[in-house]
Each structure stands twice: as structure tokens, then as C-alpha cells.
Design a protein around this motif. Structure first.
Motif, PDB file in Angstrom:
ATOM      1  N   GLU A  93      -9.825   0.279  -3.427  1.00 26.76           N
ATOM      2  CA  GLU A  93      -8.628  -0.391  -2.909  1.00 26.76           C
ATOM      3  C   GLU A  93      -8.924  -1.874  -2.759  1.00 26.76           C
ATOM      4  N   HIS A 126       3.348  -3.823   3.027  1.00 24.47           N
ATOM      5  CA  HIS A 126       3.962  -3.326   1.791  1.00 24.47           C
ATOM      6  C   HIS A 126       5.447  -3.119   2.029  1.00 24.47           C
ATOM      7  N   SER A 168      11.960   3.100   3.343  1.00 21.07           N
ATOM      8  CA  SER A 168      12.897   4.194   3.575  1.00 21.07           C
ATOM      9  C   SER A 168      12.543   5.396   2.705  1.00 21.07           C
ATOM     10  N   ARG A 200       5.253   0.470   6.399  1.00 22.98           N
ATOM     11  CA  ARG A 200       4.331   0.866   5.344  1.00 22.98           C
ATOM     12  C   ARG A 200       2.871   0.545   5.648  1.00 22.98           C
TER      13      ARG A 200
HETATM   14  C1  LIG Z   1      11.963  -4.792  -3.083  1.00 21.92           C
HETATM   15  C2  LIG Z   1      11.481  -3.369  -3.022  1.00 21.92           C
HETATM   16  C3  LIG Z   1      12.034  -2.464  -2.102  1.00 21.92           C
HETATM   17  C4  LIG Z   1      11.586  -1.128  -2.061  1.00 21.92           C
HETATM   18  N1  LIG Z   1      12.151  -0.233  -1.181  1.00 21.92           N
HETATM   19  C5  LIG Z   1      11.761   1.063  -1.184  1.00 21.92           C
HETATM   20  C6  LIG Z   1      12.304   2.015  -0.255  1.00 21.92           C
HETATM   21  O1  LIG Z   1      13.122   1.687   0.602  1.00 21.92           O
HETATM   22  N2  LIG Z   1      11.877   3.297  -0.330  1.00 21.92           N
HETATM   23  C7  LIG Z   1      10.935   3.700  -1.242  1.00 21.92           C
HETATM   24  O2  LIG Z   1      10.606   4.882  -1.276  1.00 21.92           O
HETATM   25  N3  LIG Z   1      10.383   2.814  -2.094  1.00 21.92           N
HETATM   26  C8  LIG Z   1      10.767   1.526  -2.081  1.00 21.92           C
HETATM   27  N4  LIG Z   1      10.177   0.635  -2.933  1.00 21.92           N
HETATM   28  C9  LIG Z   1       9.164   1.136  -3.865  1.00 21.92           C
HETATM   29  C10 LIG Z   1       7.847   1.466  -3.209  1.00 21.92           C
HETATM   30  O3  LIG Z   1       7.394   0.343  -2.483  1.00 21.92           O
HETATM   31  C11 LIG Z   1       6.826   1.833  -4.276  1.00 21.92           C
HETATM   32  O4  LIG Z   1       7.438   2.659  -5.230  1.00 21.92           O
HETATM   33  C12 LIG Z   1       5.591   2.542  -3.709  1.00 21.92           C
HETATM   34  O5  LIG Z   1       4.888   1.716  -2.835  1.00 21.92           O
HETATM   35  C13 LIG Z   1       4.671   2.962  -4.861  1.00 21.92           C
HETATM   36  O6  LIG Z   1       3.460   3.457  -4.390  1.00 21.92           O
HETATM   37  P1  LIG Z   1       2.141   3.290  -5.286  1.00 21.92           P
HETATM   38  O7  LIG Z   1       1.076   4.031  -4.564  1.00 21.92           O
HETATM   39  O8  LIG Z   1       2.424   3.607  -6.692  1.00 21.92           O
HETATM   40  O9  LIG Z   1       1.816   1.720  -5.263  1.00 21.92           O
HETATM   41  P2  LIG Z   1       1.486   0.764  -4.036  1.00 21.92           P
HETATM   42  O10 LIG Z   1       2.051   1.307  -2.804  1.00 21.92           O
HETATM   43  O11 LIG Z   1       1.902  -0.589  -4.454  1.00 21.92           O
HETATM   44  O12 LIG Z   1      -0.087   0.812  -3.923  1.00 21.92           O
HETATM   45  C14 LIG Z   1      -0.910   0.234  -4.899  1.00 21.92           C
HETATM   46  C15 LIG Z   1      -2.243  -0.171  -4.263  1.00 21.92           C
HETATM   47  O13 LIG Z   1      -3.132  -0.574  -5.309  1.00 21.92           O
HETATM   48  C16 LIG Z   1      -3.910  -1.666  -4.853  1.00 21.92           C
HETATM   49  N5  LIG Z   1      -4.400  -2.397  -6.045  1.00 21.92           N
HETATM   50  C17 LIG Z   1      -3.680  -3.151  -6.898  1.00 21.92           C
HETATM   51  N6  LIG Z   1      -4.484  -3.641  -7.874  1.00 21.92           N
HETATM   52  C18 LIG Z   1      -5.733  -3.183  -7.617  1.00 21.92           C
HETATM   53  C19 LIG Z   1      -6.981  -3.337  -8.272  1.00 21.92           C
HETATM   54  N7  LIG Z   1      -7.118  -4.076  -9.387  1.00 21.92           N
HETATM   55  N8  LIG Z   1      -8.060  -2.729  -7.741  1.00 21.92           N
HETATM   56  C20 LIG Z   1      -7.953  -1.979  -6.612  1.00 21.92           C
HETATM   57  N9  LIG Z   1      -6.786  -1.785  -5.953  1.00 21.92           N
HETATM   58  C21 LIG Z   1      -5.687  -2.375  -6.457  1.00 21.92           C
HETATM   59  C22 LIG Z   1      -2.939  -2.466  -3.998  1.00 21.92           C
HETATM   60  O14 LIG Z   1      -3.622  -3.268  -3.075  1.00 21.92           O
HETATM   61  C23 LIG Z   1      -2.126  -1.358  -3.331  1.00 21.92           C
HETATM   62  O15 LIG Z   1      -2.625  -1.009  -2.061  1.00 21.92           O
HETATM   63  C24 LIG Z   1      10.573  -0.702  -2.955  1.00 21.92           C
HETATM   64  C25 LIG Z   1      10.006  -1.611  -3.839  1.00 21.92           C
HETATM   65  C26 LIG Z   1      10.436  -2.926  -3.899  1.00 21.92           C
HETATM   66  C27 LIG Z   1       9.805  -3.880  -4.878  1.00 21.92           C
END
Ligand SMILES: Cc1cc2nc3c(=O)[nH]c(=O)nc-3n(C[C@H](O)[C@H](O)[C@H](O)COP(=O)(O)OP(=O)(O)OC[C@H]3O[C@@H](n4cnc5c(N)ncnc54)[C@H](O)[C@@H]3O)c2cc1C
Length: 446
Positions: free
Chosen positions: A45, A53, A57, A117
Motif C-alpha cells: 500500500e 478517499h 455511499s 472512507r
Molecule cells: C468523485 C467520486 C465519487 C465517488 N463516490 C462513490 C460513492 O458514493 N459510493 C461508492 O461506492 N463509490 C464511489 N466512488 C468510487 C469509489 O471511490 C471507488 O470505486 C473505490 O474506492 C474503489 O476501490 P479500489 O479498492 O478499487 O481502489 P481505491 O479505493 O482507490 O484503493 C486503491 C489503493 O491503491 C493504492 N495505490 C495506488 N497506487 C499504488 C502503487 N503504485 N503501489 C501501492 N499502492 C498503490 C492507493 O493508495 C489506494 O489506497 C466515487 C469515486 C469518485 C471519483
């Protein structure tokens, strides 16, 4: 480039069965499921948790996923704001429509949550750790190489040292950063959904009372943009503004905070909702946030959550899609590890098929939300209870509704499509008529 002249990885030299890049919901879900299946997992991470983040919702379907991941008590302990439905309000407040997840008996547990988050993601990550995954924070994945025998990942640790690990499989859960898609050129921008979002947290936002107190409020704009108002706690609220990129209401030299506050002042409903609320911390911006991918994986790696694809957040689908993909990736990798094989064509097809089908299911709702006729229909939906019930099932996150519901949804999209074609047709006809009558000539050109 690292690894260029290195010998291939030997199966016996794996330090972990699986390395996961990213400790957000997708990475934590995959790590939890894999650890519970007895596999050794390393999460890299980049940040130190808790970290900010956006995306607070959740949907009722997430409850099913939390249960599958054994997370019920972890979520219970978070004591999150309950969400029973969603309220849609037009910019001037003259049109209102509310869905309650209990409108349809297809939604087994008609309640969801809003989460801060930073706290929620940390809870999930610590739980993955408790299940057996090793977590290295402040570790930025930098390079990777996969071959017949496994994967090697290089990361930069918190002291700036390069470290190399060998493992059987790599799961990319790096979110919108897209560790693998950047390196492999996999990302495909969604041309139809070019939006920009500005958002911040506020204290003292006006709240609804009663069962609607926990609703997500969506305020629509004339330019087809929209606001979200998500209550996080009794005092703290997440507020965001999404604008179609072409209609970007930002003015030159204006900060994100200034745009957010000015646009709120221009909207009667937002003026009332924000009242004397105070912005806490900084306002942030995210642009072009919908995209797909050319591929969701290969023999030794898979793309999860936002690292694979991302859809406009109007229906709050992001975290659910991330958790689903984490669980599904864990299933495929566990099976491959147990059968001592790579991810074969069947597993890749299955994983990819699920991600593509789910993305397409919700994308239809999202693209229609940016069409005026769909919005009119939404505001008038109370007159069509059967349609309302069908919409509720999908908006609760159930992406495999019953046939009856699917047929009703099909009818909605068919009707919206037909209306859109008809209004384009009549616009062309009236343009043609205007041409034949002679176009109006602007003042001063005679
Ligand atoms: C404007 C906006 C509003 C949103 N509203 C909602 C909502 O209301 N409800 C909802 O369900 N979703 C919402 N989303 C979407 C939601 O935030 C994401 O879909 C969700 O966080 C995806 O989870 P993930 O684990 O794929 O990625 P993330 O939660 O982004 O986690 C990725 C992790 O990878 C880490 N990382 C990145 N690059 C590296 C690297 N090179 N090496 C090591 N670690 C790395 C980051 O630090 C991060 O902690 C919204 C998104 C946006 C942009």
C-alpha cells in the motif's frame, strides 16, 4: 528496466502466493478471501492508513458481500450512518422523487451505510491483516515482470529502498492510479461520460428528519450535472458537484473551493441545504472518471476494482464493484493455486465476463441519467409503481435481478432511447423547416 537480465522465477522461490498492489476495498476484499482460504498474501500500500478517499455511499448489496467476507462484526463496530434510500431533487426544488430500498421485496436487506472512507478502508485493511495477510504501508509498487513461473514485483519502501518480492500471482488493486494498466496501456476512456467532480466535506449541513435523514440526496442541474449530499455523521457531510466536462462551470483562476461555493450559491436548493455550513479541510477535483480496460488480466495477474474499470459514481456503485471483483479474483486465484496452474483461459473468461457484464449493467443507468427524458421519468416515477420497484432493485446494487424486473428495466431504456431519437428527429425537422423558411438573421447584419 528492472529484471531485464534476471533468470525466470522458480516456483519454489515464491515468498507469497499472491502480492496485491493497493489496500483499498478491492485489495482488502481479495486479501481477506485469500487469507481465509489459507493462501499467503502480501499487500503493498502506497499510503499510510488512515488516508482520505472519496466514495462514501454504499448500497444494500454490499451487506451480502460483507457477510461473504465475514465482515459483519467489523462493519457493525463502525456504527455507520444508515441509508434507507435516495432522494432526487431538481435544482429549484420544484421536482422531488424518493426511492426507499424497501419498495421492492427483491432487496432482502433494504438498508445500506454511508462511511467515512479513511476509517472504513482502514478497518477493512486491518481485518485482512488479522486474517493473515501481511501489509506493508508506504510501499509504492514500481515494476513487475511475469513469466511461466510467477511474478516479480519491485516496490519502493518507506525509506526509499527498492525491494523485490517473488510470488505466484499479482492482483492489481491500485485504484484509479492503475499500476498495470499504465504499464500495459490497457485503459480505455469512456468517451460518453466525460465528467469532472469537485467535492469537499462540510460541517453543519441542513439534514432531513426521520427515515429520510440518512438518504443520499442527489440535486440535479439544468446542464445535466448533479450534486451529491452524503451524511457521514450527525455533523459531517460529504458534498460533491459533478459537471459534464464541456459544461464545466469553473471559471479561470478560480479554485475548486471557490467553484463549489459559487455554484452552491447559484442553486436555490443547494443554498438551502448548505445554509451556514462550513467547509472542512480542502476541496478536491477528479476528472474523466469513467473508463474501461482492454483486458482484466493474464496468466499471472488480474485487475480489480478501479484499477480495471470505473464508472461515474451517480448510483454509488464503486465500492460494491470493488468488493465483488476482489472476491471473484480471490476465487479464481485460489482455484489456480490449488490446481497448481496459471490462470487459464476459462478462469480469465469467467472473471472478465463478470466484470464486463456488471459494468455494462450499471453503465446503462448512468448514461441514461445524463439524458433529460430519463430524469423526467425519474421525477415522475411515483406514477408507475412497477417501474419504481424495478429501478429500486438495480439502485440497491442487485445486478442480477429477476426476469420480471429485467423486462421492466429493458422497457424503461427502450422508451428513453425511443424518446431521445424522436426528439433528435423533431429537432432536425424543425431545423429543416427553419431553413426552408429562411434562417433568422442576427441583428445588425442587414
Ligand atoms: C468523485 C467520486 C465519487 C465517488 N463516490 C462513490 C460513492 O458514493 N459510493 C461508492 O461506492 N463509490 C464511489 N466512488 C468510487 C469509489 O471511490 C471507488 O470505486 C473505490 O474506492 C474503489 O476501490 P479500489 O479498492 O478499487 O481502489 P481505491 O479505493 O482507490 O484503493 C486503491 C489503493 O491503491 C493504492 N495505490 C495506488 N497506487 C499504488 C502503487 N503504485 N503501489 C501501492 N499502492 C498503490 C492507493 O493508495 C489506494 O489506497 C466515487 C469515486 C469518485 C471519483
Amino acid at each position: 528496466m528492472l529484471f531485464e537480465h534476471s533468470p525466470p522465477v522458480n516456483h519454489n522461490s515464491w515468498e507469497y502466493d499472491v502480492a496485491i498492489v493497493g489496500g483499498g476495498p478491492a485489495g482488502s476484499a481479495a486479501a481477506t478471501a485469500l487469507s481465509r482460504a489459507g493462501k499467503s498474501v502480501l499487500i503493498l500500500e502506497r499510503d499510510r492508513f488512515p488516508r482520505f478517499h472519496v466514495g462514501e455511499s454504499l448500497l444494500p448489496m454490499s451487506n451480502v458481500l460483507f457477510r461473504e467476507l465475514g465482515l459483519e462484526s467489523v462493519i457493525e463496530a463502525g456504527n455507520y450512518q444508515e441509508k434507507h434510500g435516495a432522494s432526487f431533487i431538481s435544482e429549484c426544488g420544484e421536482k422531488r422523487y424518493r426511492i426507499d430500498f424497501s419498495f421492492s421485496d427483491e432487496v432482502e436487506e433494504p438498508v445500506a451505510r454511508h462511511v467515512t472512507r479513511s476509517e472504513f478502508d482502514e478497518r477493512l485493511l486491518r481485518n485482512a491483516e488479522k486474517c493473515g495477510a501481511q501489509v506493508v504501508e508506504g510501499a509504492r509498487a514500481k515494476e513487475f515482470q511475469s513469466d511461466e513461473n510467477g511474478v516479480r514485483v519491485e516496490y519502493v519502501d518507506a525509506d526509499g529502498e527498492a525491494v523485490e518480492v517473488k510470488c505466484g500471482f499479482l492482483l492489481d488493486a491500485s485504484g484509479r492510479y492503475g499500476f498495470l494498466s499504465r504499464r500495459m496501456g490497457l485503459r480505455v476512456p469512456d468517451q460518453e461520460l466525460k465528467m469532472v467532480a469537485l467535492f469537499a466535506q462540510f460541517d453543519g449541513v441542513t439534514r432531513e428528519q426521520g427515515v429520510t435523514r440518512g438518504d443520499i440526496r442527489i440535486v440535479t442541474r439544468e446542464d445535466l450535472g448533479w450534486w451529491w449530499i452524503i451524511p457521514l455523521s450527525d455533523n459531517r457531510t460529504s458534498v460533491g458537484l459533478v459537471l459534464p466536462k464541456g459544461a464545466d462551470a469553473r471559471r479561470k483562476g478560480e479554485s475548486a473551493e471557490e467553484t463549489l461555493l459559487r455554484c452552491a450559491t447559484e442553486s436555490p436548493v443547494m443554498r438551502e441545504i448548505l445554509g451556514a455550513a462550513e467547509l472542512v479541510g480542502e476541496a478536491r477535483v477528479e476528472a474523466d472518471f469513467s473508463y474501461g480496460t482492454r483486458s482484466y488480466g493474464g496468466e499471472r495477474f488480474l485487475l480489480l476494482g478501479d484499477a480495471g474499470s470505473f464508472l461515474d459514481p451517480v448510483f454509488s456503485t464503486g465500492v460494491e464493484l470493488a468488493l465483488q471483483s476482489g472476491l471473484e479474483a480471490a476465487r479464481e486465484v485460489t482455484e489456480a493455486l490449488e490446481q497448481e496452474r496459471k490462470l487459464n483461459r476459462r478462469s480469465l473468461k469467467r472473471f472478465e465476463g463478470l466484470q464486463r457484464r456488471r459494468y455494462a449493467f450499471y453503465r446503462r443507468f448512468v448514461t441514461n441519467f445524463y439524458k433529460p427524458f430519463f430524469r423526467d421519468m425519474l421525477f415522475g416515477a411515483a406514477e408507475w409503481p412497477r417501474i419504481t420497484r424495478a429501478m429500486v432493485v438495480a439502485l440497491a446494487g442487485y445486478d442480477r435481478p429477476k426476469l420480471r424486473t429485467r423486462l421492466l428495466l429493458w422497457w424503461v431504456f427502450f422508451t428513453v432511447g425511443l424518446r431521445a431519437r424522436q426528439s433528435r428527429g423533431s429537432a432536425l425537422t424543425s431545423a429543416g423547416t427553419a431553413d426552408r423558411m429562411g434562417s433568422p438573421v442576427p441583428d445588425g447584419t442587414h
